[in-house]
Design a protein around this motif. Sequence first.
Motif, PDB file in Angstrom:
ATOM      1  N   SER A 268     -16.868   5.435  -5.805  1.00  0.00           N
ATOM      2  CA  SER A 268     -16.123   4.168  -5.950  1.00  0.00           C
ATOM      3  C   SER A 268     -16.109   3.398  -7.172  1.00  0.00           C
ATOM      4  O   SER A 268     -17.169   3.314  -7.764  1.00  0.00           O
ATOM      5  CB  SER A 268     -16.313   3.678  -4.608  1.00  0.00           C
ATOM      6  OG  SER A 268     -17.681   3.434  -4.609  1.00  0.00           O
TER       7      SER A 268
ATOM      8  N   PHE B 288      -7.462   4.483   4.970  1.00  0.00           N
ATOM      9  CA  PHE B 288      -8.341   4.042   4.006  1.00  0.00           C
ATOM     10  C   PHE B 288      -8.705   2.669   4.029  1.00  0.00           C
ATOM     11  O   PHE B 288      -7.779   1.774   4.102  1.00  0.00           O
ATOM     12  CB  PHE B 288      -7.987   4.565   2.606  1.00  0.00           C
ATOM     13  CG  PHE B 288      -8.626   4.312   1.449  1.00  0.00           C
ATOM     14  CD1 PHE B 288      -9.707   5.181   1.125  1.00  0.00           C
ATOM     15  CD2 PHE B 288      -8.682   2.999   0.902  1.00  0.00           C
ATOM     16  CE1 PHE B 288     -10.733   4.833  -0.014  1.00  0.00           C
ATOM     17  CE2 PHE B 288      -9.594   2.895  -0.148  1.00  0.00           C
ATOM     18  CZ  PHE B 288     -10.566   3.590  -0.729  1.00  0.00           C
ATOM     19  N   PRO B 289     -10.013   2.248   4.108  1.00  0.00           N
ATOM     20  CA  PRO B 289     -11.131   3.076   3.424  1.00  0.00           C
ATOM     21  C   PRO B 289     -11.752   3.571   4.898  1.00  0.00           C
ATOM     22  O   PRO B 289     -13.053   3.992   4.846  1.00  0.00           O
ATOM     23  CB  PRO B 289     -12.082   1.965   2.973  1.00  0.00           C
ATOM     24  CG  PRO B 289     -11.902   0.575   3.459  1.00  0.00           C
ATOM     25  CD  PRO B 289     -10.234   0.729   3.877  1.00  0.00           C
ATOM     26  N   THR B 290     -11.258   3.479   6.057  1.00  0.00           N
ATOM     27  CA  THR B 290     -11.687   3.670   7.149  1.00  0.00           C
ATOM     28  C   THR B 290     -11.222   5.440   7.425  1.00  0.00           C
ATOM     29  O   THR B 290     -10.095   5.610   7.220  1.00  0.00           O
ATOM     30  CB  THR B 290     -11.444   3.163   8.464  1.00  0.00           C
ATOM     31  OG1 THR B 290     -11.726   1.482   8.225  1.00  0.00           O
ATOM     32  CG2 THR B 290     -12.063   3.310   9.521  1.00  0.00           C
ATOM     33  N   ARG B 291     -12.099   6.335   7.995  1.00  0.00           N
ATOM     34  CA  ARG B 291     -11.910   7.543   8.385  1.00  0.00           C
ATOM     35  C   ARG B 291     -11.005   7.595   9.892  1.00  0.00           C
ATOM     36  O   ARG B 291     -11.558   6.994  10.933  1.00  0.00           O
ATOM     37  CB  ARG B 291     -13.047   8.721   8.419  1.00  0.00           C
ATOM     38  CG  ARG B 291     -13.591   8.800   6.770  1.00  0.00           C
ATOM     39  CD  ARG B 291     -12.793   9.784   6.284  1.00  0.00           C
ATOM     40  NE  ARG B 291     -13.634   9.910   4.808  1.00  0.00           N
ATOM     41  CZ  ARG B 291     -13.269  10.945   3.918  1.00  0.00           C
ATOM     42  NH1 ARG B 291     -12.318  11.910   4.402  1.00  0.00           N
ATOM     43  NH2 ARG B 291     -13.986  10.897   2.760  1.00  0.00           N
TER      44      ARG B 291
ATOM     45  N   HIS C 157      -6.337  10.142   5.705  1.00  0.00           N
ATOM     46  CA  HIS C 157      -7.369   9.552   4.804  1.00  0.00           C
ATOM     47  C   HIS C 157      -6.759   8.188   4.257  1.00  0.00           C
ATOM     48  O   HIS C 157      -7.198   7.383   3.993  1.00  0.00           O
ATOM     49  CB  HIS C 157      -7.604  10.452   3.738  1.00  0.00           C
ATOM     50  CG  HIS C 157      -8.713   9.911   2.530  1.00  0.00           C
ATOM     51  ND1 HIS C 157      -8.206   9.574   1.826  1.00  0.00           N
ATOM     52  CD2 HIS C 157      -9.979   9.742   2.923  1.00  0.00           C
ATOM     53  CE1 HIS C 157      -9.409   8.866   0.906  1.00  0.00           C
ATOM     54  NE2 HIS C 157     -10.545   9.357   1.831  1.00  0.00           N
ATOM     55  N   ALA C 158      -5.529   8.523   3.837  1.00  0.00           N
ATOM     56  CA  ALA C 158      -4.897   7.656   3.015  1.00  0.00           C
ATOM     57  C   ALA C 158      -4.224   6.490   4.063  1.00  0.00           C
ATOM     58  O   ALA C 158      -4.468   5.134   3.895  1.00  0.00           O
ATOM     59  CB  ALA C 158      -3.737   7.821   2.104  1.00  0.00           C
TER      60      ALA C 158
ATOM     61  N   LYS D 221       0.844  -1.291  -0.013  1.00  0.00           N
ATOM     62  CA  LYS D 221      -0.062   0.025   0.062  1.00  0.00           C
ATOM     63  C   LYS D 221       0.794   1.196   0.051  1.00  0.00           C
ATOM     64  O   LYS D 221       1.646   1.512   0.985  1.00  0.00           O
ATOM     65  CB  LYS D 221      -0.856  -0.031   1.381  1.00  0.00           C
ATOM     66  CG  LYS D 221      -1.826   1.166   1.327  1.00  0.00           C
ATOM     67  CD  LYS D 221      -2.644   1.062   2.801  1.00  0.00           C
ATOM     68  CE  LYS D 221      -3.391   2.271   2.811  1.00  0.00           C
ATOM     69  NZ  LYS D 221      -4.309   2.217   3.925  1.00  0.00           N
TER      70      LYS D 221
ATOM     71  N   ASN E 128      -5.762  13.815  -3.729  1.00  0.00           N
ATOM     72  CA  ASN E 128      -6.388  13.262  -2.360  1.00  0.00           C
ATOM     73  C   ASN E 128      -7.974  13.507  -2.501  1.00  0.00           C
ATOM     74  O   ASN E 128      -8.977  12.992  -2.158  1.00  0.00           O
ATOM     75  CB  ASN E 128      -6.066  13.386  -1.020  1.00  0.00           C
ATOM     76  CG  ASN E 128      -6.418  12.955  -0.051  1.00  0.00           C
ATOM     77  OD1 ASN E 128      -7.425  13.271   0.628  1.00  0.00           O
ATOM     78  ND2 ASN E 128      -6.306  11.483   0.368  1.00  0.00           N
TER      79      ASN E 128
ATOM     80  N   LEU F 282      -2.407   5.364  -3.161  1.00  0.00           N
ATOM     81  CA  LEU F 282      -3.166   6.411  -2.765  1.00  0.00           C
ATOM     82  C   LEU F 282      -2.661   7.646  -2.789  1.00  0.00           C
ATOM     83  O   LEU F 282      -1.233   7.633  -2.363  1.00  0.00           O
ATOM     84  CB  LEU F 282      -3.567   6.016  -1.363  1.00  0.00           C
ATOM     85  CG  LEU F 282      -4.502   4.680  -1.134  1.00  0.00           C
ATOM     86  CD1 LEU F 282      -4.689   4.443   0.277  1.00  0.00           C
ATOM     87  CD2 LEU F 282      -5.654   4.883  -1.869  1.00  0.00           C
TER      88      LEU F 282
ATOM     89  N   GLN G 120     -11.316  11.607  -3.180  1.00  0.00           N
ATOM     90  CA  GLN G 120     -12.630  11.417  -2.447  1.00  0.00           C
ATOM     91  C   GLN G 120     -13.888  12.003  -2.990  1.00  0.00           C
ATOM     92  O   GLN G 120     -14.840  11.469  -2.607  1.00  0.00           O
ATOM     93  CB  GLN G 120     -12.222  12.304  -1.004  1.00  0.00           C
ATOM     94  CG  GLN G 120     -11.040  12.089  -0.107  1.00  0.00           C
ATOM     95  CD  GLN G 120     -11.247  12.701   0.893  1.00  0.00           C
ATOM     96  OE1 GLN G 120     -12.253  12.978   1.749  1.00  0.00           O
ATOM     97  NE2 GLN G 120      -9.900  13.312   1.341  1.00  0.00           N
TER      98      GLN G 120
END
Length: 403
Positions: free
Chosen positions: A164, A285-288, A281-282, A121, A156, A149, A160
């Motif tokens: 998706s 990701f995908p969770t905040r 965010h990255a 990642k 970024n 990402l 967002q």
Amino acid sequence: MSAQSVTILGATGSIGQSTIDVIKRHPDRFTVHALSANRRMAELAQIACDTRASCVVVPDDAAATQFKKAWSNVAPMPDVRVGPQALAQTAAENQTDIVMAAIVGIAGLASIFAAAKAGKKILLANKESLVAAGSLLMTTVAEHGATLLPIDSEHNAIFQCLPSCSETNNLVSRAGVQKLILTASGGPFRTLDLESLASVTPEQACAHPNWEMGRKISVDSATMLNKGLEVIEAHWLFNVSADQIDVLIHPQSIVHSMVQYTDGSVLAQLGNPDMRTPIAHALGFPTRIDAGVDMLDLTRQGRLEFEAVQPQRYPCLELAFDALRAGQGACIALNASNEVAVEAFLQGKIGYLDIARIVSQTLDWQARSHQDDIACLDDVLANDAAARTFATHCSQTIGTITS
């Protein structure tokens, strides 16, 4: 959920430090495996101690000696690795889950490719990797199941705002997208009269109105060559043509970028100008996850302004669009010549307006003398070296004339 291990390439820079700040807020989610730095060994030693990194990568034996001298902690010293090959190996090794690619310039290219081939990642904060080798990198990411990402606040933001996508190796869709709109602060010379641009100093060019950045990227922001590199990045990240990318001046740096859809909708991502937001965010990701950034208060902000770009004030931006349309070889020449020109400007060898002149001359030279046969990383590096040689000659010639 077990913690993910992070390798930070460029740990002492502003992106690296912001990454560490976010990681420290989530000790249950992230650990630091490795750090790299090109200079500032004492600072690297302190960061390595604070994060309990397992290893560090430094450029040469002299830097390794400096690091070891700076290590005055009771904690065990991390493994000290030396050189570009060690950097690439560290980015690809099994102990690393996430690679923050924050090395500035072409020097970060090999380690990013190594991480991509290892299926990591990758949090991409290195513009040059896509500008100089976008096709190769995106193909490598797809073939090896890596995740890429974007960390630049503009990309970024676009990421967002795009829908998706459920396709394999593709995180976003372009369904219904008409244009990507990158925003730019306009830099420190947005309102300066054009006649005064010839006499601006490196110190003035590095005084960005909204962001705290390194000297090179600050100059790129002033010329908007930085935005031009982001245009090329957007082309590769989101598979859109040059004609589907616009740039708007937005002095407040609150709207980080926008996506315009065919039905007339425009989606924008807003936030305070703080790089910890896209980094968080990255990372999550995908969770905040919490970034440690103050919440945006639009009532205090008052108003948001947008302006068209003045080509005569920012010729480097148009040169970047020209390079994108010309092909990968031109993009390599654009980036290489700009790095040479900016360094010459920061050293006081050329004037501010000479940056665009050197980039333009190098692009003309590339169009006359080079093809776009970029089949591997060695081709990228060879084209980069040739462009730097030509740009260096241009800067020396201009410097001789002006001295």
